[in-house]
Design a protein around this motif. Structure first.
Motif, PDB file in Angstrom:
ATOM      1  N   LEU A   3       5.346  -5.774  -2.233  1.00  0.00           N
ATOM      2  CA  LEU A   3       5.819  -6.975  -2.724  1.00  0.00           C
ATOM      3  C   LEU A   3       6.783  -7.409  -1.630  1.00  0.00           C
ATOM      4  N   VAL A   6      12.562 -10.821  -0.668  1.00  0.00           N
ATOM      5  CA  VAL A   6      13.167 -12.094  -0.900  1.00  0.00           C
ATOM      6  C   VAL A   6      14.494 -12.324  -0.307  1.00  0.00           C
ATOM      7  N   ARG A  25      15.920  -8.592  -4.093  1.00  0.00           N
ATOM      8  CA  ARG A  25      14.711  -9.182  -4.949  1.00  0.00           C
ATOM      9  C   ARG A  25      13.775  -9.242  -4.214  1.00  0.00           C
ATOM     10  N   PHE A  26      12.393  -9.237  -5.060  1.00  0.00           N
ATOM     11  CA  PHE A  26      10.878  -9.303  -4.355  1.00  0.00           C
ATOM     12  C   PHE A  26      10.314 -10.274  -5.250  1.00  0.00           C
ATOM     13  N   LEU A  27       9.274 -10.915  -4.400  1.00  0.00           N
ATOM     14  CA  LEU A  27       8.378 -11.829  -5.234  1.00  0.00           C
ATOM     15  C   LEU A  27       7.173 -10.846  -5.851  1.00  0.00           C
ATOM     16  N   ILE A  28       6.888 -11.422  -6.883  1.00  0.00           N
ATOM     17  CA  ILE A  28       5.778 -10.883  -7.893  1.00  0.00           C
ATOM     18  C   ILE A  28       4.686 -11.603  -8.469  1.00  0.00           C
ATOM     19  N   GLU A  29       3.632 -11.299  -8.610  1.00  0.00           N
ATOM     20  CA  GLU A  29       2.507 -11.977  -9.284  1.00  0.00           C
ATOM     21  C   GLU A  29       2.841 -11.826 -10.783  1.00  0.00           C
ATOM     22  N   ARG A 161       9.251 -12.347 -14.787  1.00  0.00           N
ATOM     23  CA  ARG A 161       7.769 -13.025 -14.796  1.00  0.00           C
ATOM     24  C   ARG A 161       7.927 -14.625 -14.573  1.00  0.00           C
ATOM     25  N   ARG A 164       9.245 -15.192 -11.411  1.00  0.00           N
ATOM     26  CA  ARG A 164       8.198 -14.461 -10.420  1.00  0.00           C
ATOM     27  C   ARG A 164       9.145 -13.444  -9.291  1.00  0.00           C
ATOM     28  N   ILE A 165      10.218 -13.035  -9.881  1.00  0.00           N
ATOM     29  CA  ILE A 165      11.112 -12.202  -9.295  1.00  0.00           C
ATOM     30  C   ILE A 165      10.999 -10.668  -9.761  1.00  0.00           C
ATOM     31  N   HIS A 167      13.924  -7.770  -9.834  1.00  0.00           N
ATOM     32  CA  HIS A 167      15.325  -7.252  -9.264  1.00  0.00           C
ATOM     33  C   HIS A 167      15.297  -5.986  -9.163  1.00  0.00           C
TER      34      HIS A 167
END
Length: 174
Positions: A3, A6, A25-29, A161, A164-165, A167
């Motif tokens: 991931l 962010v 924080r990370f960006l997700i699909e 979702r 798109r984060i 935590h």
């Protein structure tokens, strides 16, 4: 798959306590299921951190593979260690940890500015499913794992979702 990292922020608790709450924080699909997201998170360089050193984003560089997370070797952490929780349970656990230590008086409370900063993190708990890490065993600790979490290591994942984060909220000490 990992991931993308962010960013992060930290809330230091009462001065002299060495206690903190770290938000990463990370960006997700958003169409990925929870297990796939957890697998990707664990592989992510931004998740692999000892929590005893400064986070790389403070220096402007990208995270790198540490091979550890908190007190433990990264290989000891897997999706099955995460259990469903709730925003209310996570907030209660972090609040109890922040207030009820052996060194505190029964009437002790964190300073108002700390409580206010914690509230911004607590708000995130309501933004999606909450998962709690069941800490691995002592046998899974890395060489200097004892440095982090003497007063507890509490980790919660919130999957937002809509934004798109993902935590990662860790309440601990060093």
């Amino acid at each position: 798959m990992t991931l993308p990292f962010v960013g992060d922020e930290i809330v230091h608790l009462d001065s002299g306590t060495f206690m903190w709450v770290q938000l990463t924080r990370f960006l997700i699909e958003p169409d990925q299921d929870d297990r796939s997201l957890l697998e990707s998170l664990i592989e992510s360089p931004g998740y692999q951190h000892d929590y005893a050193s400064p986070f790389p984003s403070r220096g402007g560089s990208e995270p790198s593979d540490w091979g550890i997370h908190g007190r433990w070797r990264i290989g000891a952490i897997h999706p099955d260690l995460f259990e469903p929780s709730t925003a209310e349970a996570a907030k209660a656990e972090i609040n109890a940890w922040a207030k009820d230590q052996e060194w505190t008086d029964p009437e002790y409370s964190q300073p108002p500015d700390v409580i206010q900063r914690l509230e911004s993190i607590f708000t995130l708990l309501g933004s999606g499913p909450v998962l709690k890490l069941r800490n691995p065993s002592r046998e899974a600790e890395h060489d200097y794992g004892f440095v982090t979490g003497n007063l507890g290591f509490h980790e919660f994942i919130v999957i937002d979702r809509v934004l798109r984060i993902l935590h990662v909220i860790v309440a601990s000490d060093d």
